[in-house]
Design an enzyme around this catalytic site. Sequence first.
Site, PDB file in Angstrom:
ATOM      1  N   CYS A   6       3.448  19.222   0.605  1.00  0.00           N
ATOM      2  CA  CYS A   6       2.826  18.147   1.380  1.00  0.00           C
ATOM      3  C   CYS A   6       3.376  16.803   0.937  1.00  0.00           C
ATOM      4  O   CYS A   6       3.615  16.584  -0.259  1.00  0.00           O
ATOM      5  CB  CYS A   6       1.303  18.188   1.187  1.00  0.00           C
ATOM      6  N   ASP A   7       3.538  15.899   1.887  1.00  0.00           N
ATOM      7  CA  ASP A   7       4.039  14.564   1.594  1.00  0.00           C
ATOM      8  C   ASP A   7       3.122  13.802   0.647  1.00  0.00           C
ATOM      9  O   ASP A   7       3.570  12.982  -0.154  1.00  0.00           O
ATOM     10  CB  ASP A   7       4.176  13.794   2.916  1.00  0.00           C
ATOM     11  N   CYS A  62     -16.273  10.271   5.239  1.00  0.00           N
ATOM     12  CA  CYS A  62     -17.249  11.145   5.883  1.00  0.00           C
ATOM     13  C   CYS A  62     -18.265  10.349   6.705  1.00  0.00           C
ATOM     14  O   CYS A  62     -18.531  10.661   7.864  1.00  0.00           O
ATOM     15  CB  CYS A  62     -17.953  12.001   4.834  1.00  0.00           C
ATOM     16  N   SER A 122       7.265   1.832  11.837  1.00  0.00           N
ATOM     17  CA  SER A 122       6.071   1.328  11.157  1.00  0.00           C
ATOM     18  C   SER A 122       5.847  -0.137  11.520  1.00  0.00           C
ATOM     19  O   SER A 122       6.696  -0.988  11.265  1.00  0.00           O
ATOM     20  CB  SER A 122       6.221   1.473   9.638  1.00  0.00           C
ATOM     21  N   ARG A 139       3.586  -5.827   4.504  1.00  0.00           N
ATOM     22  CA  ARG A 139       4.909  -5.216   4.676  1.00  0.00           C
ATOM     23  C   ARG A 139       5.999  -6.264   4.424  1.00  0.00           C
ATOM     24  O   ARG A 139       6.581  -6.831   5.352  1.00  0.00           O
ATOM     25  CB  ARG A 139       5.032  -4.571   6.060  1.00  0.00           C
ATOM     26  N   CYS A 159      -4.967  23.450   4.948  1.00  0.00           N
ATOM     27  CA  CYS A 159      -3.615  22.944   4.724  1.00  0.00           C
ATOM     28  C   CYS A 159      -2.561  23.947   5.160  1.00  0.00           C
ATOM     29  O   CYS A 159      -2.732  25.161   5.020  1.00  0.00           O
ATOM     30  CB  CYS A 159      -3.407  22.618   3.250  1.00  0.00           C
ATOM     31  N   TYR A 167       0.807  -1.226   0.000  1.00  0.00           N
ATOM     32  CA  TYR A 167       0.000   0.000   0.000  1.00  0.00           C
ATOM     33  C   TYR A 167       0.840   1.277   0.000  1.00  0.00           C
ATOM     34  O   TYR A 167       0.318   2.357   0.290  1.00  0.00           O
ATOM     35  CB  TYR A 167      -0.945   0.018   1.206  1.00  0.00           C
ATOM     36  N   CYS A 168       2.098   1.208  -0.313  1.00  0.00           N
ATOM     37  CA  CYS A 168       2.985   2.377  -0.199  1.00  0.00           C
ATOM     38  C   CYS A 168       2.536   3.508  -1.122  1.00  0.00           C
ATOM     39  O   CYS A 168       2.646   3.423  -2.344  1.00  0.00           O
ATOM     40  CB  CYS A 168       4.419   1.986  -0.542  1.00  0.00           C
ATOM     41  N   CYS A 202      -8.164  15.736   6.276  1.00  0.00           N
ATOM     42  CA  CYS A 202      -7.064  16.021   5.357  1.00  0.00           C
ATOM     43  C   CYS A 202      -7.553  16.114   3.912  1.00  0.00           C
ATOM     44  O   CYS A 202      -8.391  15.321   3.461  1.00  0.00           O
ATOM     45  CB  CYS A 202      -6.018  14.920   5.483  1.00  0.00           C
TER      46      CYS A 202
END
Length: 371
Positions: free
Chosen positions: A276-277, A348, A122, A134, A261, A21-22, A330
């Site tokens: 932003c990352d 939501c 992690s 992972r 943000c 999922y990276c 976010c």
Amino acid sequence: MKNLSLLIKPASGHCNLRCSYCFYHDLTSIREAGNFGIMSEDIMESTVSKALASGADSVLFAFQGGEPFLAGLEFYETLIKTVEKYNDRNITVQYVIQTNGTLIDENWASFLAEHRFLIGVSLDGPKEIHDLNRKDGRQSGSFNRVMRGIEILDKHGAEYNILTVVNKAVAQHIQKVFNFFKKNGFRYLQFIPCLDPLEQVQGQNPYSLTPELYEKFLIQLFDLYYKSATENQYVSIRYFDNLVQMLMGQPPESCGMSGICACQFVVEGNGNVYPCDFYCIDRCCMGNIKDLSIDELFQSPQAQAFIKESFHVDPACRACPFYPVCRGGCKRYREPFTEGKPGLNIYCSSYRSFFDQCLPRLRRLASLFRR
């Protein structure tokens, strides 16, 4: 700028694992240049010198990847000397590093403890859950190596917390995950909702987190958090801590909970800077740290447009009774945009159900902590 934070990627997207999922692997795949490689000493020195010349009262250097350990211990030893060289105002400097934990050895742990790095490790839970996603390039699970790294950190008295990606398996087994963390004495936890690739419809992958699963996850995890907090066995969970903090009248420290943000100043391996990352992509590049000051980067059209995008609040979100504490979440979780404007958070419905059931107890905790 009173407090300045920079998120530095000294190894760009390089990593010794291939987590399914990276999100950063996906971002590098849609950039024209892709992976920028290991950061040079020259770029690192520019980053440090300009951060310390920004006029900030304190500076936080955070390191992430990919896997930031791949830059090598010598990189960080040089970094410390560079900070000492340029910190002529003797301001507060802090260090954070996020790692998959597999490369921690005695030398790393000793260095990180000596220089008071806060380490994020992690870890997705017990072996059978962690190793689902992972894995390394040979499809071998990383759990045993991560736990060995944590043992070494404990031996050296290094400060660390646990970061867990809330994927499908974690959400389905949060009681098992929480019990595992508690049994191992992990008392500082972060849970980050899993992201599908930026340009992909959410929920299409084996690891994907659905709103229904996330709703159950949030409520069940909060039950565990509340029980621990009220029975004097407190376990810090960053999201819930921030909610309690907000209900006590304080601003959240977590970026994605403020409703608007901020600029993260993400410095890539070649010196390119992004706001932003989650948006280290070509259209969001603010410039290069070698060419521009921190203020010039912040005033760039890309940075200002990125921040301005977040001002839009969906009318349904604004009318929600939980908006004052939720604030829409976010921006990355409000993709895809419509006519350049973010929509409702993909979770939501999860948040509405969570707040409907748990907000009274959150308020009780705020009252308890205030006392």
